[in-house]
Enzyme design. Structure first.
Site, short mmCIF file in Angstrom:
data_model
loop_
_atom_site.label_atom_id
_atom_site.label_comp_id
_atom_site.label_asym_id
_atom_site.label_seq_id
_atom_site.Cartn_x
_atom_site.Cartn_y
_atom_site.Cartn_z
N GLU A 185 -21.95 -46.42 29.43
CA GLU A 185 -21.08 -45.93 30.51
C GLU A 185 -21.66 -46.24 31.90
O GLU A 185 -20.93 -46.62 32.81
CB GLU A 185 -20.82 -44.42 30.36
CG GLU A 185 -20.14 -44.00 29.06
CD GLU A 185 -18.89 -44.80 28.72
OE1 GLU A 185 -18.22 -45.30 29.64
OE2 GLU A 185 -18.59 -44.93 27.52
N HIS A 188 -21.04 -49.66 33.09
CA HIS A 188 -19.70 -49.84 33.69
C HIS A 188 -19.75 -49.66 35.22
O HIS A 188 -19.03 -50.33 35.95
CB HIS A 188 -18.72 -48.80 33.14
CG HIS A 188 -18.03 -49.22 31.87
ND1 HIS A 188 -17.19 -50.31 31.80
CD2 HIS A 188 -18.03 -48.67 30.63
CE1 HIS A 188 -16.70 -50.42 30.57
NE2 HIS A 188 -17.21 -49.44 29.83
ZN LIG Z 1 -16.85 -49.18 27.81
#
Ligand SMILES: [Zn+2]
Length: 204
Positions: A185, A188
């Site tokens: 995450e 990202h």
């Molecule tokens: Zn992802």
């Protein structure tokens, strides 16, 4: 007179350079607030198969200001991201700001290391430290539907984020699968997708 101009010029230049060196966190703009205040609790999840989505997914995200973290907009965003990642149409274990169209540093992560495996919301999230062996594991991504891959990830991390209640930076040591989700995450937020790190990819 000439030296006065020189002095003024030097002073202006110094102020300019000083202000460039400051990392200003701009608060949420109108477009970002409009995205958050949409009537639907389920947010649209961006995918790499759309060109505009892909550009946003590849962009670096900015921090939230303290003003943002105290705002109703932030509370609403956190609730909507949680609703979206848990929705049966997504059924994810984590989601990041860019995936709902917002280049801001926020991740929602399911805490498999806590009783009841609750989701947590982490604004201004960063990986402060990574160590241990790099173990390969299977990963998928809500923004790359239909695909999976094998990704080597560190087994131990220290994650930092801003606690929106105290505005203090919190540091947590995490390991195992939850550490893998944090790494996926937080990548990202820097425009990195798991496919960049995978040693193999396949269609599901
Ligand atoms: Zn992802």
């Amino acid at each position: 007179m000439k030296s006065l101009f020189k002095t003024i010029f030097a002073a202006v230049l110094a102020i300019f350079l000083f202000s460039c060196g400051q990392s200003q966190t701009a608060s949420l703009n109108k477009a970002e607030k409009a995205l958050i205040s949409g009537s639907d609790s389920l947010m649209r999840v961006l995918t790499i198969f759309d060109k505009a989505d892909s550009l946003l997914l590849r962009s670096k995200s900015n921090d939230f200001s303290e003003k943002d973290l105290r705002s109703e907009a932030f509370k609403s965003l956190a609730a909507k991201m949680l609703y979206t990642v848990k929705d049966p149409s997504q059924d994810g274990v984590g989601i990041a700001g860019p995936q709902v169209g917002l280049n801001r540093r926020i991740v929602c992560v399911q805490r498999f290391d806590k009783p009841g495996e609750p989701f947590g919301v982490y604004p201004n999230a960063r990986l402060d430290s990574l160590w241990g062996e790099k173990a390969p594991g299977r990963e998928g991504c809500l923004s790359i539907p239909g695909w999976a891959g094998r990704v080597p990830r560190f087994t131990n991390i220290i994650v930092s984020y801003t606690d929106p209640n105290t505005m203090k930076t919190v540091r947590e040591t995490v390991d195992g699968f939850t550490a893998v989700i944090f790494q996926h995450e937080i990548d990202h937020l820097d425009g990195i997708l798991y496919t960049d790190r995978a040693d193999s990819l396949w269609v599901m």
